[in-house]
Motif scaffolding. Structure first.
Motif, PDB file in Angstrom:
ATOM      1  N   GLY A   1       0.807  -1.207   0.000  1.00 36.62           N
ATOM      2  CA  GLY A   1       0.000   0.000   0.000  1.00 36.62           C
ATOM      3  C   GLY A   1       0.842   1.260   0.000  1.00 36.62           C
ATOM      4  N   GLY A   2       0.169   2.385  -0.225  1.00 42.25           N
ATOM      5  CA  GLY A   2       0.853   3.665  -0.155  1.00 42.25           C
ATOM      6  C   GLY A   2       1.936   3.853  -1.195  1.00 42.25           C
ATOM      7  N   GLY A   3       1.833   3.139  -2.309  1.00 42.17           N
ATOM      8  CA  GLY A   3       2.856   3.241  -3.345  1.00 42.17           C
ATOM      9  C   GLY A   3       3.979   2.232  -3.211  1.00 42.17           C
ATOM     10  N   GLY A   4       3.863   1.291  -2.273  1.00 37.65           N
ATOM     11  CA  GLY A   4       4.883   0.254  -2.131  1.00 37.65           C
ATOM     12  C   GLY A   4       4.917  -0.674  -3.329  1.00 37.65           C
ATOM     13  N   ILE A   5       6.066  -1.282  -3.577  1.00 37.77           N
ATOM     14  CA  ILE A   5       6.252  -2.133  -4.754  1.00 37.77           C
ATOM     15  C   ILE A   5       6.967  -3.416  -4.348  1.00 37.77           C
ATOM     16  CG2 ILE A   5       7.376  -2.335  -7.010  1.00 37.77           C
ATOM     17  CD1 ILE A   5       7.192   0.702  -7.273  1.00 37.77           C
ATOM     18  N   VAL A   6       6.476  -4.530  -4.845  1.00 35.05           N
ATOM     19  CA  VAL A   6       7.178  -5.815  -4.740  1.00 35.05           C
ATOM     20  C   VAL A   6       7.458  -6.303  -6.148  1.00 35.05           C
ATOM     21  CG1 VAL A   6       7.017  -8.225  -4.031  1.00 35.05           C
ATOM     22  CG2 VAL A   6       6.156  -6.432  -2.515  1.00 35.05           C
ATOM     23  N   ASN A   7       8.723  -6.587  -6.432  1.00 33.99           N
ATOM     24  CA  ASN A   7       9.158  -7.163  -7.700  1.00 33.99           C
ATOM     25  C   ASN A   7       9.697  -8.558  -7.428  1.00 33.99           C
ATOM     26  OD1 ASN A   7       8.721  -4.720  -9.195  1.00 33.99           O
ATOM     27  ND2 ASN A   7      10.633  -3.919  -8.350  1.00 33.99           N
ATOM     28  N   ALA A   8       9.199  -9.562  -8.158  1.00 30.36           N
ATOM     29  CA  ALA A   8       9.629 -10.940  -7.942  1.00 30.36           C
ATOM     30  C   ALA A   8       9.773 -11.654  -9.274  1.00 30.36           C
ATOM     31  CB  ALA A   8       8.631 -11.688  -7.052  1.00 30.36           C
ATOM     32  N   ALA A   9      10.669 -12.648  -9.296  1.00 28.93           N
ATOM     33  CA  ALA A   9      10.770 -13.502 -10.480  1.00 28.93           C
ATOM     34  C   ALA A   9       9.616 -14.484 -10.513  1.00 28.93           C
ATOM     35  CB  ALA A   9      12.104 -14.237 -10.488  1.00 28.93           C
ATOM     36  N   ARG A  10       9.175 -14.941  -9.319  1.00 25.42           N
ATOM     37  CA  ARG A  10       8.067 -15.885  -9.205  1.00 25.42           C
ATOM     38  C   ARG A  10       7.389 -15.660  -7.872  1.00 25.42           C
ATOM     39  NH1 ARG A  10       8.089 -21.945  -7.880  1.00 25.42           N
ATOM     40  NH2 ARG A  10       6.106 -22.708  -8.676  1.00 25.42           N
TER      41      ARG A  10
ATOM     42  N   SER B   1       1.004   1.560  -5.962  1.00 29.00           N
ATOM     43  CA  SER B   1       1.254   0.258  -5.336  1.00 29.00           C
ATOM     44  C   SER B   1       1.225  -0.822  -6.416  1.00 29.00           C
ATOM     45  CB  SER B   1       0.193  -0.038  -4.273  1.00 29.00           C
ATOM     46  OG  SER B   1       0.199   0.952  -3.274  1.00 29.00           O
ATOM     47  N   ALA B   2       2.186  -1.746  -6.369  1.00 35.86           N
ATOM     48  CA  ALA B   2       2.288  -2.714  -7.462  1.00 35.86           C
ATOM     49  C   ALA B   2       2.942  -4.001  -7.011  1.00 35.86           C
ATOM     50  CB  ALA B   2       3.079  -2.114  -8.625  1.00 35.86           C
ATOM     51  N   LEU B   3       2.493  -5.082  -7.633  1.00 35.04           N
ATOM     52  CA  LEU B   3       3.149  -6.385  -7.548  1.00 35.04           C
ATOM     53  C   LEU B   3       3.514  -6.778  -8.969  1.00 35.04           C
ATOM     54  CD1 LEU B   3       4.005  -9.036  -6.182  1.00 35.04           C
ATOM     55  CD2 LEU B   3       1.618  -9.796  -6.343  1.00 35.04           C
ATOM     56  N   ASN B   4       4.797  -6.867  -9.242  1.00 38.27           N
ATOM     57  CA  ASN B   4       5.296  -7.176 -10.580  1.00 38.27           C
ATOM     58  C   ASN B   4       6.039  -8.505 -10.536  1.00 38.27           C
ATOM     59  OD1 ASN B   4       4.505  -4.536 -11.565  1.00 38.27           O
ATOM     60  ND2 ASN B   4       6.287  -3.722 -10.496  1.00 38.27           N
ATOM     61  N   VAL B   5       5.543  -9.486 -11.276  1.00 38.54           N
ATOM     62  CA  VAL B   5       6.134 -10.824 -11.280  1.00 38.54           C
ATOM     63  C   VAL B   5       6.530 -11.160 -12.714  1.00 38.54           C
ATOM     64  CG1 VAL B   5       5.805 -13.244 -10.700  1.00 38.54           C
ATOM     65  CG2 VAL B   5       4.678 -11.472  -9.328  1.00 38.54           C
ATOM     66  N   ALA B   6       7.811 -11.390 -12.920  1.00 36.02           N
ATOM     67  CA  ALA B   6       8.301 -11.632 -14.276  1.00 36.02           C
ATOM     68  C   ALA B   6       7.771 -12.940 -14.850  1.00 36.02           C
ATOM     69  CB  ALA B   6       9.825 -11.631 -14.284  1.00 36.02           C
ATOM     70  N   GLY B   7       7.655 -13.962 -14.014  1.00 39.03           N
ATOM     71  CA  GLY B   7       7.203 -15.276 -14.464  1.00 39.03           C
ATOM     72  C   GLY B   7       5.805 -15.588 -13.967  1.00 39.03           C
ATOM     73  N   GLU B   8       5.689 -16.662 -13.188  1.00 39.74           N
ATOM     74  CA  GLU B   8       4.381 -17.126 -12.727  1.00 39.74           C
ATOM     75  C   GLU B   8       3.984 -16.477 -11.410  1.00 39.74           C
ATOM     76  OE1 GLU B   8       2.239 -21.441 -12.112  1.00 39.74           O
ATOM     77  OE2 GLU B   8       4.165 -21.122 -11.127  1.00 39.74           O
TER      78      GLU B   8
END
Length: 325
Positions: free
Chosen positions: A61-70, A90-97
């Motif tokens: 929340g609040g503009g936080g970001i999680v970037n993950a390969a999976r 706010s974002a969840l970015n997953v390159a794969g699954e």
């Protein structure tokens, strides 16, 4: 990094950036709260990978970001894991699954400006677990971006119930036996093979005037389905029920097979509608420049000046109008 949390514990990434080869979070709340907060990781495991029943909440929340390969949400049969995203940026970015509900039950909710992107978004695991995604509030029209969305079990759902009138645009190829619920406008631009039900309470647009966008699942509920493909031919052989209105737009040809129980009206506003199945409860209106044809039947038909009634499919055939023409 392994984070085994006591129930109710909060881990906050409040400023700056953090990185780890992997994150294993269970039994509590992992929270990314600040606009500058960011977590970069390879595998993010939410819940328990050893079959324990857990209840874990990831809040972004609040503009936080999680970037993950999976990213995997899992646990024992009694597991209830939740991913909650809220707030602009706010974002969840997953390159794969990105899998919600590999075991146990998984839920992901997007609200108020949040976004999710993934290579493949999978809801549930066949024979094991259900997964659910809910998109609500003032989320952007590109709030959910993926190459593929797999509704892996009949009990898994993708539900759209956003504020406003601008449609959520889903360009992913959607597949699987799960359920799509449309309670606010949605545009599908992928070629979808989803076999589960599509439940309408708003407008579903299939295509955006180009040469992509199709569905296969049965439609029920109320609202409107708009078939909006460009030049060329596309078929829909599912069943349309409830009180759903049907609009055929743009220059392409829609071949409508199957038996449809909807009592909503049908309009051919552009191109050609071939009714090769049955619309015994729907009255069809054909606009100027549009064509109604096929080998099936409709309740009644009105052909406006400049419109065309052309029985048959790629040639001469018999077309039945059960009532007034």
């Amino acid at each position: 990094v392994t984070v085994n949390l006591v129930p109710g514990t909060v881990v906050g990434i409040v400023s700056g950036a953090a990185s780890a080869a992997s994150v294993d979070a269970s039994n509590g709340t992992l929270m990314v709260v600040e606009g500058a907060g960011r977590l970069d990781t390879g595998l993010f495991n939410l819940g328990s990978s050893d079959g324990r029943d857990v209840q874990t909440l990831l809040r972004i929340g609040g503009g936080g970001i999680v970037n993950a390969a999976r990213f995997v949400s899992q646990g024992g049969g009694g597991t209830e894991n939740t991913v909650s995203l809220s707030g602009a940026g706010s974002a969840l970015n997953v390159a794969g699954e990105l899998q919600i509900g590999r075991s146990g039950t998984g839920l992901m909710q997007l609200d108020e400006g949040a976004r999710v992107s993934a290579g493949t978004l999978q809801l549930g695991q066949a024979g094991t677990a259900d997964g659910h995604v809910l998109v609500i509030g003032e989320t952007p029209v590109d709030a959910l971006v993926a190459e593929r969305i797999v509704l892996a079990t009949p009990g898994s759902t993708l539900a759209i119930s956003r504020a406003g009138t601008a449609p959520l645009v889903l360009g992913a190829a959607i597949s699987g036996p799960g359920r799509l619920e449309v309670s606010s406008p949605v545009t599908l631009t992928g070629d979808n093979t989803q076999s589960g039900d599509i439940v309408l309470g708003s407008t579903l647009r299939v295509g955006d005037g180009a040469n992509a966008g199709s569905i296969t699942g049965n439609l029920s509920g109320f609202g409107r389905v708009v078939f909006d493909r460009g030049p060329g031919r596309v078929a829909y052989d599912g069943a349309i029920g409830g009180s759903i209105a049907i609009d055929k737009e743009n220059a392409g040809t829609l071949a409508l097979g199957g038996a449809h129980d909807t009592d909503g009206r049908t309009r051919v506003l552009g191109g050609t509608l071939l009714v090769n199945g049955a619309l015994p409860r729907s009255t069809v209106e054909v606009a100027s420049g549009a064509t109604l044809g096929g080998l099936g039947q409709v309740k009644a038909a009105t052909v406006r000046a400049g419109g065309t009634l052309a029985p048959g499919d790629s040639g001469v055939g018999t077309f039945a109008v059960l009532g007034d023409l």
